[in-house]
Enzyme design. Structure first.
Site, mmCIF file in Angstrom:
data_model
loop_
_atom_site.group_PDB
_atom_site.id
_atom_site.type_symbol
_atom_site.label_atom_id
_atom_site.label_comp_id
_atom_site.label_asym_id
_atom_site.label_seq_id
_atom_site.Cartn_x
_atom_site.Cartn_y
_atom_site.Cartn_z
ATOM 1 N N ARG A 149 -49.433 -49.043 -3.318
ATOM 2 C CA ARG A 149 -49.917 -50.106 -2.432
ATOM 3 C C ARG A 149 -49.790 -49.702 -0.965
ATOM 4 N NH1 ARG A 149 -45.801 -54.201 -5.149
ATOM 5 N NH2 ARG A 149 -46.357 -52.848 -6.881
ATOM 6 N N LYS A 171 -37.997 -42.814 -11.227
ATOM 7 C CA LYS A 171 -38.390 -43.347 -12.538
ATOM 8 C C LYS A 171 -37.496 -42.750 -13.625
ATOM 9 C CE LYS A 171 -43.423 -43.814 -11.804
ATOM 10 N NZ LYS A 171 -43.522 -45.263 -11.994
HETATM 11 N N1 BES Z 1 -47.927 -45.287 -10.713
HETATM 12 C C1 BES Z 1 -47.129 -46.390 -11.040
HETATM 13 C C2 BES Z 1 -47.798 -47.377 -12.002
HETATM 14 C C3 BES Z 1 -48.136 -46.860 -13.366
HETATM 15 C C4 BES Z 1 -47.284 -47.102 -14.429
HETATM 16 C C5 BES Z 1 -49.311 -46.184 -13.602
HETATM 17 C C6 BES Z 1 -47.610 -46.649 -15.690
HETATM 18 C C7 BES Z 1 -49.630 -45.726 -14.853
HETATM 19 C C8 BES Z 1 -48.773 -45.970 -15.901
HETATM 20 C C9 BES Z 1 -46.752 -47.171 -9.769
HETATM 21 O O1 BES Z 1 -46.648 -46.420 -8.611
HETATM 22 C C10 BES Z 1 -45.414 -47.792 -10.018
HETATM 23 O O2 BES Z 1 -44.489 -47.067 -10.230
HETATM 24 N N2 BES Z 1 -45.359 -49.115 -9.984
HETATM 25 C C11 BES Z 1 -44.150 -49.826 -10.215
HETATM 26 C C12 BES Z 1 -44.071 -50.967 -9.219
HETATM 27 C C13 BES Z 1 -42.742 -51.649 -9.172
HETATM 28 C C14 BES Z 1 -41.690 -50.734 -8.602
HETATM 29 C C15 BES Z 1 -42.881 -52.889 -8.325
HETATM 30 C C16 BES Z 1 -44.169 -50.359 -11.644
HETATM 31 O O3 BES Z 1 -45.239 -50.732 -12.126
HETATM 32 O O4 BES Z 1 -43.131 -50.353 -12.277
HETATM 33 ZN ZN ZN Z 2 -44.702 -45.547 -8.353
#
Ligand code: BES
Ligand code: ZN
Ligand code: ZN
Length: 504
Positions: free
Chosen positions: A352, A278
């Site tokens: 997921r 990230k």
């Molecule tokens: N934990 C994150 C989602 C999240 C984002 C929670 C902001 C709380 C605040 C999740 O694991 C994630 O990173 N999801 C990605 C999915 C994508 C790579 C398909 C996302 O939402 O960007």
């Molecule tokens: Zn994630």
């Protein structure tokens, strides 16, 4: 810090306190004159001068001399009736604003008049329950790491009984205190940073609570998880030096032939994204990524005390998502607990993977009548709904109704987003059974994540709750506070289980 709440059988102004609070319906200020007129005859002029009309989320405070003591009169706005009823949520916020006033002015004792419950169309015990819940939620501060904790004054609350049913009020207050404490437990676990709240620490919290409140709790180790074939969970954890675990909790009712339902919570104690790292800014709050697991553990603890007539299984797959030489790599293919294969195209779509394993696990081993999972799953849900609504995904009408009703009653609002056949091919992979991210054409990231999970639940009635937007740093709501956890999910899931116990 615990708030002490007691019931006073006297009239409001006859109780000794630092502040006195009265809730009023918008435009119906006569009550203010009746209750506060004796100590401050010009109270109505004062309200008018300060443009206080009883609008929701407004408060007016008047310092007065009462028998030689400085006291504050607090008038709390409840807003106007909608469909002939006052809003319980406005009442919650009014109570929270009164507590914030006490904190700000370092006042210790508050005498509070319970409003007429009929105006809300609810029972005495429910309004008392909500009051106690909100008081303890508002009282919570995350100051574990502050050397100087702001000199907080312990709060004492006297509830004025008036014509209310003392037994019901007492029962409601007791229940509310338990609910508030459980919500605050979840918030504390989430707020603790990821260098402290590691997977084994969360498991140890669950184990301690299970002993204290008498529910079953089994914790599977990383080795057992690998041996049992939860390949999604194992893959997510593979980059971390911390072992993952699977927390399995069971609350059993004494009632014979009761149904069993299951709650599953995402427990990523830190989400760096893994090798699909990230950006720095997005990582700042990623200790919150175990909010779903925290909600499920706190709910189990609470249910063990509230004892609904239903069996509840609580499951939390817990891991850290970190990059290293041993991490899962984009392109890896893993075999999941139900035998399906998944191509991990993006290691940041990790939630997921572990949820899918946990869903398949609980369905295979417990055959529950329904399963609800709760997860900080997608940024997409946060963008779609913002901080005030949890995303609800389901194709099962009955579960949907139960969750929506529980949302309306508990104050944890949900909003349904689409999950229909149109999206079902979004996660198709060329080289495995499934991809862990969608074909970009589909866009709807919160829905496609739900589509992925759905592949693991078979015919079991199931709903998915995405709390990415609602679990942390929610603005404007006075019983929450900024840059900390809300504990969302606890009140909602508890309400679902309590109601399910009453009406299977
Ligand atoms: N934990 C994150 C989602 C999240 C984002 C929670 C902001 C709380 C605040 C999740 O694991 C994630 O990173 N999801 C990605 C999915 C994508 C790579 C398909 C996302 O939402 O960007
Ligand atoms: Zn994630
Ligand atoms: Zn995550």
């Amino acid at each position: 810090m615990a708030v002490s709440v007691s019931i006073a059988k006297d009239k409001l102004m006859r109780v000794r306190a630092d502040a006195y609070a009265l809730c009023v319906e918008q435009g119906a200020l006569d009550a203010v004159k009746k209750v506060f007129g004796s100590v401050f005859p010009s109270i109505l002029e004062y309200c008018k001068k300060h443009d206080f009309t009883g609008k929701a989320e407004t408060i007016t405070s008047v310092p007065v001399d009462h028998d030689g003591r400085l006291i504050y009169l607090l008038v709390l706005g409840l807003g106007a009736k909608k469909d002939k009823k006052l809003s319980v949520e406005n009442y919650r916020r009014a109570i929270a604003m009164a507590i914030r006033f006490m904190q700000k002015n370092k006042l210790a004792t508050l005498a509070l008049q319970l409003p007429d419950t009929q105006l809300f169309g609810v029972d005495d015990d429910f309004l008392a329950q909500e009051m106690a819940t909100i008081v303890s939620m508002t009282d919570y501060v995350f100051d574990t790491f502050k050397e100087v904790s702001g000199g907080r004054v312990p709060l004492k609350l006297s509830i004025i009984l008036d014509d209310h049913d003392a037994k019901k009020i007492k029962k409601g207050l007791e229940r509310g205190e338990l609910i508030g404490a459980a919500v605050n437990d979840a918030r504390q676990w989430i707020n603790l940073p990821a260098n402290i709240m590691r997977p084994d620490e969360l498991a140890s919290q669950a184990r301690q609570l299970s002993k204290k409140y008498g529910f079953a709790c089994r914790i599977f180790s990383e080795k057992e998880i690998q041996d049992m074939g939860l390949g999604g969970l194992a893959a997510v954890s593979s980059g971390s030096e911390q072992d993952c675990c699977l927390i399995v909790m069971e609350y059993k009712t004494n009632k014979e032939n009761a149904q069993t339902i299951a709650f599953v919570g995402k427990g990523i104690t830190y989400d760096s994204g893994g090798l699909s790292l990230k950006p720095a800014k997005s990582m700042e709050t990623m200790k919150e990524d175990m909010s779903g697991a925290a909600a499920v553990i706190a709910t189990m603890q609470l249910l063990a005390q509230l004892k609904p007539d239903i069996n509840v299984i609580g499951i939390a797959p817990v891991a850290e998502n970190l990059p290293s030489g041993s991490s899962a790599k984009p392109g890896d293919i893993v075999r999941m607990y139900n035998g399906m294969t998944v191509e991990i195209k993006n290691t940041d779509a990790e939630g997921r993977l572990l949820l899918a394993d946990a869903l398949a696990y609980v369905i295979k081993n417990y055959k529950p009548a329904a399963v609800i999972d709760v997860a900080t799953l997608t940024g997409a849900c946060m963008h779609a709904l913002g901080p005030f609504f949890t995303g609800l995904f389901t194709e099962h009408e009955e579960v949907k109704k139960r969750i929506e009703q529980a949302g309306a009653i508990s104050g944890e609002s949900v909003w349904q987003l689409p999950l229909t056949d149109d999206y079902k091919k979004a996660m198709d992979s060329v080289v495995a059974d499934l991809n862990n991210i969608a074909d970009p054409k589909y866009m709807a990231g919160a829905t496609t994540a739900a589509v992925f999970l759905q592949k693991f639940v078979g015919d079991t009635p199931w709903a998915h709750l995405d709390i990415a937007g609602t679990s942390f740093d929610v603005p404007n709501i006075p019983y929450y506070s900024r840059e900390t956890a809300t504990g969302v999910g606890v009140r909602l899931l508890t309400q679902v289980a309590m109601e399910w116990g009453k009406h299977p």
